[in-house]
Design an enzyme around this catalytic site. Structure first.
Site, PDB file in Angstrom:
ATOM      1  N   THR A  61       0.839  -1.188   0.000  1.00  0.00           N
ATOM      2  CA  THR A  61       0.000   0.000   0.000  1.00  0.00           C
ATOM      3  C   THR A  61       0.881   1.249   0.000  1.00  0.00           C
ATOM      4  OG1 THR A  61      -1.905   1.035   1.063  1.00  0.00           O
ATOM      5  CG2 THR A  61      -0.347  -0.036   2.554  1.00  0.00           C
ATOM      6  N   LYS A  65       3.527   1.340  -3.979  1.00  0.00           N
ATOM      7  CA  LYS A  65       2.961   0.610  -5.126  1.00  0.00           C
ATOM      8  C   LYS A  65       3.843   0.720  -6.377  1.00  0.00           C
ATOM      9  CE  LYS A  65      -1.852   0.771  -3.604  1.00  0.00           C
ATOM     10  NZ  LYS A  65      -3.228   1.118  -3.913  1.00  0.00           N
ATOM     11  N   ASP A 101      -6.856  -3.432  -7.434  1.00  0.00           N
ATOM     12  CA  ASP A 101      -7.732  -2.318  -7.036  1.00  0.00           C
ATOM     13  C   ASP A 101      -8.934  -2.172  -7.981  1.00  0.00           C
ATOM     14  OD1 ASP A 101      -6.377  -1.549  -4.757  1.00  0.00           O
ATOM     15  OD2 ASP A 101      -5.108  -0.106  -5.798  1.00  0.00           O
ATOM     16  N   ALA A 127      -7.177  11.947 -11.643  1.00  0.00           N
ATOM     17  CA  ALA A 127      -6.367  11.224 -12.627  1.00  0.00           C
ATOM     18  C   ALA A 127      -5.054  10.771 -11.993  1.00  0.00           C
ATOM     19  CB  ALA A 127      -6.101  12.119 -13.846  1.00  0.00           C
ATOM     20  N   GLY A 129      -3.065   7.766  -9.218  1.00  0.00           N
ATOM     21  CA  GLY A 129      -2.773   6.336  -9.252  1.00  0.00           C
ATOM     22  C   GLY A 129      -4.026   5.475  -9.236  1.00  0.00           C
ATOM     23  N   THR A 152      -5.871  19.020 -12.747  1.00  0.00           N
ATOM     24  CA  THR A 152      -4.826  19.293 -13.740  1.00  0.00           C
ATOM     25  C   THR A 152      -5.239  18.575 -15.025  1.00  0.00           C
ATOM     26  OG1 THR A 152      -3.266  19.215 -11.898  1.00  0.00           O
ATOM     27  CG2 THR A 152      -2.309  19.203 -14.116  1.00  0.00           C
ATOM     28  N   LEU A 213     -14.118   6.454  -3.654  1.00  0.00           N
ATOM     29  CA  LEU A 213     -13.142   5.398  -3.356  1.00  0.00           C
ATOM     30  C   LEU A 213     -12.720   5.427  -1.891  1.00  0.00           C
ATOM     31  CD1 LEU A 213     -10.614   5.183  -6.322  1.00  0.00           C
ATOM     32  CD2 LEU A 213     -12.890   4.221  -6.102  1.00  0.00           C
ATOM     33  N   GLY A 236     -15.960   3.521  -0.417  1.00  0.00           N
ATOM     34  CA  GLY A 236     -15.097   2.513  -1.046  1.00  0.00           C
ATOM     35  C   GLY A 236     -14.742   1.330  -0.163  1.00  0.00           C
TER      36      GLY A 236
HETATM   37  P1  NDP Z   1      -3.104  10.368  -6.040  1.00  0.00           P
HETATM   38  O1  NDP Z   1      -2.354  11.204  -5.068  1.00  0.00           O
HETATM   39  O2  NDP Z   1      -2.355   9.530  -7.005  1.00  0.00           O
HETATM   40  O3  NDP Z   1      -4.079  11.321  -6.916  1.00  0.00           O
HETATM   41  C1  NDP Z   1      -4.865  12.283  -6.292  1.00  0.00           C
HETATM   42  C2  NDP Z   1      -5.850  12.887  -7.295  1.00  0.00           C
HETATM   43  O4  NDP Z   1      -6.752  13.726  -6.581  1.00  0.00           O
HETATM   44  C3  NDP Z   1      -5.208  13.745  -8.385  1.00  0.00           C
HETATM   45  O5  NDP Z   1      -5.923  13.552  -9.578  1.00  0.00           O
HETATM   46  C4  NDP Z   1      -5.412  15.171  -7.839  1.00  0.00           C
HETATM   47  O6  NDP Z   1      -5.491  16.169  -8.852  1.00  0.00           O
HETATM   48  C5  NDP Z   1      -6.754  15.032  -7.177  1.00  0.00           C
HETATM   49  N1  NDP Z   1      -7.021  16.006  -6.108  1.00  0.00           N
HETATM   50  C6  NDP Z   1      -6.434  16.084  -4.890  1.00  0.00           C
HETATM   51  N2  NDP Z   1      -6.979  17.090  -4.160  1.00  0.00           N
HETATM   52  C7  NDP Z   1      -7.938  17.656  -4.937  1.00  0.00           C
HETATM   53  C8  NDP Z   1      -8.862  18.735  -4.747  1.00  0.00           C
HETATM   54  N3  NDP Z   1      -8.900  19.427  -3.596  1.00  0.00           N
HETATM   55  N4  NDP Z   1      -9.703  19.044  -5.754  1.00  0.00           N
HETATM   56  C9  NDP Z   1      -9.684  18.341  -6.915  1.00  0.00           C
HETATM   57  N5  NDP Z   1      -8.829  17.317  -7.154  1.00  0.00           N
HETATM   58  C10 NDP Z   1      -7.968  16.979  -6.172  1.00  0.00           C
HETATM   59  O7  NDP Z   1      -4.108   9.493  -5.140  1.00  0.00           O
HETATM   60  P2  NDP Z   1      -4.678   8.044  -5.485  1.00  0.00           P
HETATM   61  O8  NDP Z   1      -5.158   8.078  -6.886  1.00  0.00           O
HETATM   62  O9  NDP Z   1      -3.701   7.008  -5.078  1.00  0.00           O
HETATM   63  O10 NDP Z   1      -5.907   7.898  -4.446  1.00  0.00           O
HETATM   64  C11 NDP Z   1      -7.133   8.632  -4.628  1.00  0.00           C
HETATM   65  C12 NDP Z   1      -8.153   8.203  -3.568  1.00  0.00           C
HETATM   66  O11 NDP Z   1      -8.526   6.836  -3.742  1.00  0.00           O
HETATM   67  C13 NDP Z   1      -7.652   8.291  -2.124  1.00  0.00           C
HETATM   68  O12 NDP Z   1      -8.696   8.874  -1.347  1.00  0.00           O
HETATM   69  C14 NDP Z   1      -7.428   6.850  -1.717  1.00  0.00           C
HETATM   70  O13 NDP Z   1      -7.600   6.656  -0.326  1.00  0.00           O
HETATM   71  C15 NDP Z   1      -8.515   6.143  -2.507  1.00  0.00           C
HETATM   72  N6  NDP Z   1      -8.256   4.699  -2.761  1.00  0.00           N
HETATM   73  C16 NDP Z   1      -9.147   3.776  -2.256  1.00  0.00           C
HETATM   74  C17 NDP Z   1      -8.974   2.414  -2.481  1.00  0.00           C
HETATM   75  C18 NDP Z   1      -9.961   1.420  -1.911  1.00  0.00           C
HETATM   76  O14 NDP Z   1      -9.662   0.206  -1.856  1.00  0.00           O
HETATM   77  N7  NDP Z   1     -11.159   1.825  -1.511  1.00  0.00           N
HETATM   78  C19 NDP Z   1      -7.824   1.896  -3.267  1.00  0.00           C
HETATM   79  C20 NDP Z   1      -6.969   2.955  -3.798  1.00  0.00           C
HETATM   80  C21 NDP Z   1      -7.189   4.287  -3.540  1.00  0.00           C
HETATM   81  P3  NDP Z   1      -4.161  16.831  -9.490  1.00  0.00           P
HETATM   82  O15 NDP Z   1      -3.631  15.853 -10.499  1.00  0.00           O
HETATM   83  O16 NDP Z   1      -4.643  18.090 -10.093  1.00  0.00           O
HETATM   84  O17 NDP Z   1      -3.207  17.046  -8.327  1.00  0.00           O
END
Ligand code: NDP
Length: 267
Positions: A61, A65, A101, A127, A129, A152, A213, A236
């Protein structure tokens, strides 16, 4: 005895040992599932020590990853397209990397919530991980289209381009979301972690299924969905249990029952 573990940092909060203990009990398999706090710069070394103890596999985790992706000697297509690995199976000298996932999300949507995604219009917020990991398993359900909207915009455009050979995927900025209903909205941003909800056109949620999620509490996205006429709203937690079940099956070839585990976790 299956020697398994989850590596993370931090790891104290992980529900995985309890979930896998329940799977082991159901299937009658002997499983030892540990929680391993790996140093931020010492993931490979921690894994090596675990392998030397006779490990069969492990979960990975945050924040490892990508390290697991690089460590794997073989990758499934899911893992390749996700660009990240959350599950490794150890077979002799091979470390087979998988990403469960997306499969976990799809199984929660289709089996636990009873939804069909065929022909549906799906909007994914974010967009990062997690989005990269769920697009291919979602496309396998044959939705009519997947739209990825991100703060973004360029990241959403790039992801859409990478997956375009597998189905209809478009990418754009959050501000370009139309005020038109879609069938399913998935919040894959990490905004909920900070108690935020991205500002987006509200009309898209009208009668839609809204899925965050994140799990563990009512999120701002779930509140937003409720205020904007969503038909079904879910966190999620089911995805978490389903991705664990897919990992368990990947290691043991035994499919556990997830519903009783989800029910127990929801209390
Ligand atoms: P990342 O850090 O890789 O990506 C975060 C994303 O959120 C980016 O696209 C970012 O945009 C966007 N973001 C962050 N803050 C804001 C905001 N205030 N307004 C708009 N967009 C925002 O995170 P992950 O993709 O790894 O995880 C995302 C979520 O998924 C987490 O909450 C995680 O806990 C959950 N998750 C749940 C799982 C489950 O089993 N239920 C498994 C995996 C993840 P930008 O590119 O512009 O920065």
């Amino acid at each position: 005895m299956y020697e398994l573990a989850v590596f993370g940092n931090p790891i104290g909060h992980s529900l995985s040992p309890s979930i896998h203990a329940q799977f082991a009990q159901q299937t009658g398999l002997k499983v030892n599932y540990a929680k391993i706090l790996a140093p931020i710069d010492g993931f490979n070394q921690s894994v090596q020590q675990f392998i030397e103890k006779g490990a069969n596999g492990f979960n990975v985790t945050v924040p490892f990853k990508l390290d697991a992706f690089n460590l794997a000697t073989e990758l499934t297509l899911n893992a390749k397209m996700a660009g990240a690995v959350n599950t490794i199976k150890i077979q002799k000298n091979k470390l087979i990397g998988e990403n469960t996932d997306g499969l976990g999300l799809v199984n929660d949507l289709t089996q636990n919530l009873g939804l069909s995604l065929k022909g549906k219009k799906i909007l994914i917020l974010g967009a990062g991980g997690a989005t990269q990991g769920i697009i291919l398993p979602l496309l396998r359900q044959q939705p009519s289209q997947i739209m990825v909207a991100n703060r973004t915009a360029s990241k959403a455009e790039k992801l859409a381009h990478n997956f375009s050979q597998y189905g209809s995927v478009s990418g754009f900025g959050l501000d370009k979301i139309k005020s038109e209903p879609v069938d399913l909205i998935i919040n894959a941003t990490s905004a909920s972690l900070d108690g935020n909800m991205p500002e987006i056109a509200s009309g898209c949620a009208d009668n839609a299924i809204c899925y965050d999620l994140m799990y563990g509490k009512q999120t701002p996205f779930m509140d937003w969905a409720k205020n904007n006429n969503a038909s079904i709203i879910s966190d999620g937690l089911g995805m978490l249990v389903e991705q664990a079940a897919s990992s368990f099956e990947f290691w043991t070839e035994k499919k556990p029952d997830t519903r009783s585990v989800i029910k127990k976790l929801r209390g």
